[in-house]
Structure formats: structure tokens, C-alpha cells
Scaffold this active site. Structure first.
Site, PDB file in Angstrom:
ATOM      1  N   GLU A  46     -10.251 -56.078  38.509  1.00 44.49           N
ATOM      2  CA  GLU A  46      -9.917 -56.505  39.868  1.00 44.49           C
ATOM      3  C   GLU A  46      -9.562 -55.253  40.679  1.00 44.49           C
ATOM      4  O   GLU A  46      -8.546 -54.611  40.403  1.00 44.49           O
ATOM      5  CB  GLU A  46      -8.736 -57.472  39.807  1.00 44.49           C
ATOM      6  CG  GLU A  46      -8.371 -58.137  41.105  1.00 44.49           C
ATOM      7  CD  GLU A  46      -7.183 -59.075  40.920  1.00 44.49           C
ATOM      8  OE1 GLU A  46      -6.363 -59.157  41.848  1.00 44.49           O
ATOM      9  OE2 GLU A  46      -7.065 -59.712  39.846  1.00 44.49           O
ATOM     10  N   ASP A  57       1.900 -58.710  47.938  1.00 45.32           N
ATOM     11  CA  ASP A  57       2.166 -57.724  46.906  1.00 45.32           C
ATOM     12  C   ASP A  57       3.562 -57.127  47.020  1.00 45.32           C
ATOM     13  O   ASP A  57       4.118 -56.990  48.109  1.00 45.32           O
ATOM     14  CB  ASP A  57       1.120 -56.604  46.979  1.00 45.32           C
ATOM     15  CG  ASP A  57      -0.274 -57.123  46.683  1.00 45.32           C
ATOM     16  OD1 ASP A  57      -0.458 -57.634  45.562  1.00 45.32           O
ATOM     17  OD2 ASP A  57      -1.152 -57.045  47.547  1.00 45.32           O
TER      18      ASP A  57
END
Length: 257
Positions: A46, A57
Site C-alpha cells: 500500500e 492518519d
């Protein structure tokens, strides 16, 4: 057949998906990290497309995004770095993870076409709403062989999970908790209850568990409740501090199995 689809047809347990940020720690490390991940036995790679406001995030990945942008990373540069990787022996499925704005600015059709030319298999765009995807993006992504991967959390309703399962292919990204990446430590009983609840729904798509996966113990525990797991923040920390990039990547991956 899409490489992600083929993977899950042949492997149903302990699928290891590893995330890293393109252009980090150095601008030209993108392909080096990809090659080391494949050599270390990862099942899915990824690659993060750096963005100035990566809202899903945590601190570690936010900092890697900022550093990559300062290094000069962009979608144009990323595509240049990945050009010809399939001809160079990269066979592992590749997912691009990022946010909708840079993709939209690049042009949805142009982005999708470039992904197909390079050999990208899937996309994770956390800020792309399900209804908008189905209405405006699915046809284009399908035309270029791109599987769109959706995230679910403990707060996602059963109705929404079933809708995601119905309109998507590849796998479903099961976020283990309501926090950002890198903020959780280990698998808790509350998470296990959530995993069991989703498993009881008998969804058609396999699931990979992310957030809080960092070592052999957490990877193996997550794999008991899904087809495997996703490691992000811990891997980004490792490459950020690595003296021997390739050696430390391969060593870390071997420690997970």
C-alpha cells in the site's frame, strides 16, 4: 484478473498488507522500499500518496507525508518512479492510498489511466463518500481495472457495511478503532467484539484489519478475526530510522511470520 482478487482466491489467511509513504524517507526511496517489501514476502503493498492534510492518519504518517512533500514528491513524480515496475519484476498487488483532492486535481480519467499503465490494482481514498463513488467514480475505476477499497470502523452501521460490501470488490479495510493510525496499541476485547460482529454478517468480501498492528503477536491475533492485517505506522517508523533500508525491511517482515 486483478492481482488483489487473485491473491484472495489463493490465500485466505494471514495476508500481510504493508503501507509506506512514497518519497520517504528520501525522494528516490519509493521503488527501493517496494522491491524490499516484495523480497521480504509481503502480500499487498500500500503506497501512500503524500498529502498536506492526511486527516485519517496519526503523527507518524503525517510527518512522513510532510517530509515526502518537502522532498519533492507529487503524483506526477510518483508515477514517474513507478513507471515500468511490472517489467522490472514487481508482481505483488499494489494499492495507492491517499486523499481525493490530489487525484481530482490530476484528473480522474488521467489518474485512472496512469494507474492502469503502471499496473496499480486498487485505491484507498478515505474521504471519498460511498454514494459519490458509486455515482461518479465507479464506472471510471472499473474501466481501468482499479478496485476501490472502503474503510469501516466500529461505529459503521450494519446497513452501511452491507452497502460497501455490495458495491466494492477486493477487500474491506477494517479500522480496528475510532482513533487515527498509530494511536492504538494491541488488540483489545472491545475490538474483538467488533471483529466478531462483522464476521457474523457473512460478507462476500474478505477483510483486513488495520490500526494498531505492529508485530507478530498483533498480526497473528488480527489474522484470527480476518483474512489478515495492515501495518502502517510501525513500518514507517522503521524505514524512517533505518541505516540499512533494505536489510531492515526484510528483517522486520521475517519477524512477523
Amino acid at each position: 484478473m486483478n492481482r488483489i482478487t487473485a491473491l484472495f482466491q489463493n490465500k485466505s489467511k494471514e495476508v500481510l498488507n504493508v503501507y509506506y509513504t512514497a518519497g520517504y524517507p528520501q525522494l528516490n526511496d519509493t521503488a527501493k522500499v517496494l522491491e524490499a517489501l516484495q523480497d521480504g514476502g509481503v502480500d499487498i503493498v500500500e503506497i501512500g500518496m503524500p498529502y498536506s492534510d492526511p486527516v485519517a492518519d496519526g503523527e507518524t504518517i503525517q510527518e512522513s507525508n510532510q517530509q515526502a512533500l518537502e522532498n519533492g514528491m507529487s503524483l506526477k513524480v510518483l508515477f514517474e518512479q513507478l513507471e515500468g515496475i511490472r517489467e522490472k519484476g514487481i508482481t505483488v498487488p499494489i494499492v495507492l492510498m491517499g486523499y481525493l483532492n490530489p487525484v481530482y486535481q490530476f484528473g480522474i480519467e488521467a489518474f485512472s489511466r496512469k494507474c492502469q499503465e503502471i499496473g496499480i490494482d486498487g485505491l484507498i481514498l478515505p474521504d471519498l463518500p460511498v454514494d459519490e463513488y458509486f455515482r461518479e467514480y465507479k464506472k471510471t475505476f472499473d474501466a481501468y481495472g482499479l478496485l476501490n477499497i472502503f474503510l469501516i470502523t466500529p461505529q459503521t452501521s450494519e446497513e452501511r457495511i452491507r452497502k460497501i460490501d455490495e458495491i466494492s470488490d477486493g477487500f474491506i479495510y477494517m479500522v480496528s478503532s475510532a482513533s487515527v493510525t498509530g494511536a492504538t496499541s494491541g488488540i483489545t476485547p472491545l475490538m474483538e467484539e467488533y471483529f466478531n460482529r462483522v464476521n457474523a454478517m457473512n460478507l462476500r468480501n474478505p477483510r483486513l484489519i488495520g490500526f494498531g498492528i505492529k508485530d507478530k503477536a498483533t498480526f497473528q491475533t488480527a489474522s484470527k478475526y480476518a483474512s489478515g492485517a495492515i501495518i502502517g505506522s510501525q513500518f514507517v517508523r522503521i524505514i524512517g530510522a533505518a541505516k540499512d533500508l533494505r536489510g531492515e525491511i526484510v528483517s522486520y517482515l521475517k519477524s512477523l511470520r
